[in-house]
Design a protein around this motif. Structure first.
Motif, mmCIF file in Angstrom:
data_model
loop_
_atom_site.group_PDB
_atom_site.id
_atom_site.type_symbol
_atom_site.label_atom_id
_atom_site.label_comp_id
_atom_site.label_asym_id
_atom_site.label_seq_id
_atom_site.Cartn_x
_atom_site.Cartn_y
_atom_site.Cartn_z
ATOM 1 N N ILE A 64 0.840 -1.203 0.000
ATOM 2 C CA ILE A 64 0.000 0.000 0.000
ATOM 3 C C ILE A 64 0.876 1.254 0.000
ATOM 4 O O ILE A 64 0.628 2.225 -0.747
ATOM 5 C CB ILE A 64 -0.935 -0.020 1.224
ATOM 6 N N LEU A 65 1.926 1.241 0.809
ATOM 7 C CA LEU A 65 2.832 2.395 0.824
ATOM 8 C C LEU A 65 3.559 2.557 -0.501
ATOM 9 O O LEU A 65 3.724 3.677 -1.005
ATOM 10 C CB LEU A 65 3.844 2.233 1.975
ATOM 11 N N TYR A 66 3.986 1.430 -1.114
ATOM 12 C CA TYR A 66 4.688 1.521 -2.398
ATOM 13 C C TYR A 66 3.765 2.055 -3.503
ATOM 14 O O TYR A 66 4.170 2.849 -4.348
ATOM 15 C CB TYR A 66 5.234 0.149 -2.779
ATOM 16 N N GLY A 67 2.496 1.605 -3.500
ATOM 17 C CA GLY A 67 1.570 2.085 -4.522
ATOM 18 C C GLY A 67 1.270 3.568 -4.390
ATOM 19 O O GLY A 67 1.038 4.259 -5.382
ATOM 20 N N SER A 68 1.259 4.092 -3.159
ATOM 21 C CA SER A 68 0.984 5.516 -2.981
ATOM 22 C C SER A 68 2.191 6.396 -3.249
ATOM 23 O O SER A 68 2.058 7.551 -3.646
ATOM 24 C CB SER A 68 0.480 5.754 -1.551
ATOM 25 N N ALA A 70 5.018 5.345 -5.295
ATOM 26 C CA ALA A 70 5.625 5.125 -6.623
ATOM 27 C C ALA A 70 4.942 6.014 -7.668
ATOM 28 O O ALA A 70 3.732 6.270 -7.599
ATOM 29 C CB ALA A 70 5.498 3.651 -7.017
ATOM 30 N N PRO A 71 5.677 6.533 -8.665
ATOM 31 C CA PRO A 71 5.061 7.360 -9.729
ATOM 32 C C PRO A 71 4.146 6.513 -10.610
ATOM 33 O O PRO A 71 4.435 5.356 -10.912
ATOM 34 C CB PRO A 71 6.271 7.867 -10.531
ATOM 35 N N GLN A 72 3.024 7.092 -10.997
ATOM 36 C CA GLN A 72 2.060 6.398 -11.835
ATOM 37 C C GLN A 72 2.555 6.344 -13.284
ATOM 38 O O GLN A 72 3.078 7.328 -13.797
ATOM 39 C CB GLN A 72 0.702 7.103 -11.788
ATOM 40 N N GLU A 73 2.398 5.186 -13.924
ATOM 41 C CA GLU A 73 2.808 5.015 -15.320
ATOM 42 C C GLU A 73 1.736 5.572 -16.257
ATOM 43 O O GLU A 73 0.534 5.407 -16.012
ATOM 44 C CB GLU A 73 3.040 3.540 -15.634
ATOM 45 N N THR A 74 2.209 6.226 -17.310
ATOM 46 C CA THR A 74 1.289 6.810 -18.295
ATOM 47 C C THR A 74 0.757 5.714 -19.203
ATOM 48 O O THR A 74 1.519 4.905 -19.741
ATOM 49 C CB THR A 74 2.005 7.873 -19.142
ATOM 50 N N GLU A 75 -0.547 5.670 -19.359
ATOM 51 C CA GLU A 75 -1.178 4.674 -20.222
ATOM 52 C C GLU A 75 -1.347 5.254 -21.627
ATOM 53 O O GLU A 75 -1.765 6.404 -21.798
ATOM 54 C CB GLU A 75 -2.545 4.276 -19.660
ATOM 55 N N TYR A 76 -0.984 4.450 -22.627
ATOM 56 C CA TYR A 76 -1.098 4.854 -24.023
ATOM 57 C C TYR A 76 -2.194 4.016 -24.682
ATOM 58 O O TYR A 76 -2.294 2.813 -24.457
ATOM 59 C CB TYR A 76 0.233 4.651 -24.764
ATOM 60 N N SER A 77 -2.954 4.683 -25.505
ATOM 61 C CA SER A 77 -4.025 4.007 -26.241
ATOM 62 C C SER A 77 -3.627 3.855 -27.693
ATOM 63 O O SER A 77 -3.033 4.765 -28.283
ATOM 64 C CB SER A 77 -5.337 4.791 -26.139
#
Length: 281
Positions: A64-68, A70-77
């Motif tokens: 839970i701490l790592y998910g909050s 860590a930087p969010q990855e950009t999703e590409y469509s």
């Protein structure tokens, strides 16, 4: 006061300071290790419980701490699109400004002067015959005495005489204008690529056999753009059948005149290849 006596006086005196292990190992040898193990067991058990609780909390809270943090990855469509093989509109080349021609100087009056050449042995030149002799005889290479001109008769050939192959006039075949495949300025539809797309969407009809059979694809056509912009020699070089080839030729014949291609500044015949796409929604 009561006269009761404890059976173990030593035990009675130190009962408050003794534990269950002391009672069990009383009057027994304590140097074998069992006494030390039983003595230190509660402390070891307490440390093991605390360590297990700590590891459980670390495994539960760590993700839970790592998910909050860590930087969010950009999703590409990803999306699919279809590219039509249409030649780009060439840029119009501006003509270069014409250079001024140099002014011509006024011509001066002159007379040809023939230079005389002195020869040691000049050749003997015969003078032409007088006009009176030419009136009585025909000119020739040699002077021959013969019958007078009044005795000479010219006989016309008969009308039914066959004409020789050598005397027949030569038939000159008209050479067809050259067809170019690459020119300086390519031909194009009158309204450009957008006008061509609008014309095809308005006039192109999807054949019923192709719709029922779910046939899709490209029909490649080749044709010639004439100097006046008209289209000729329309042929299918690769088709998909089911009426799509015939429909593509029909639409090409309905097209208005194109802008002709140019080579060296003049309109010429150009061979052009273009695909027409048949796609079901």
């Amino acid at each position: 006061m009561s006269n009761y006596k404890h059976p173990f006086p030593a035990l009675a005196e130190s009962s408050e300071a003794m534990t269950l292990d002391d009672i069990v190992f009383m009057n027994r040898h304590r140097a074998y290790g069992a006494y030390d193990l039983r003595k230190s067991y509660p402390e070891v058990l307490r440390k093991a419980v605390l360590l297990g609780i700590g590891l459980f909390l670390l495994l539960f809270i760590g993700p839970i701490l790592y998910g909050s943090l860590a930087p969010q990855e950009t999703e590409y469509s990803m999306s699919e699109f279809e590219v039509m093989d249409i030649k780009p509109v060439p840029k119009e080349e501006k003509p270069l400004p014409e250079l001024e021609k140099p002014k011509e100087l006024p011509k001066q009056t002159s007379v040809r002067y023939r230079m005389l050449e002195v020869l040691k042995d000049p050749p003997h030149e015969e003078l032409p015959p007088p006009v009176e002799d030419l009136a009585k005889a025909n000119p020739g290479q040699e002077t021959i005495e013969g019958a007078g001109p009044e005795e000479v008769a010219i006989i016309a050939p008969p009308e039914d005489l066959p004409v020789s192959e050598n005397t027949k006039p030569a038939e000159v075949e008209a050479k067809a204008p050259e067809i170019f495949e690459k020119v300086e300025i390519d031909p194009q539809f009158a309204g450009g690529n957008e006008g061509l797309r609008t014309f095809l969407m308005k006039n192109l009809h999807y054949p019923s056999p192709a719709q029922r059979s779910n046939i899709q694809g490209r029909v490649y056509l080749t044709f010639t753009v004439e100097p006046d912009g008209s289209l000729s020699n329309i042929n299918v070089i690769r088709g998909i059948g089911f009426g799509c080839d015939e429909e593509a030729i029909r639409v090409m014949k309905l097209m208005p005149k194109w802008k002709p291609g140019k080579q060296s500044g003049r309109a010429v015949r150009v061979k052009f290849t273009m695909p027409i796409v048949f796609a079901l929604e």
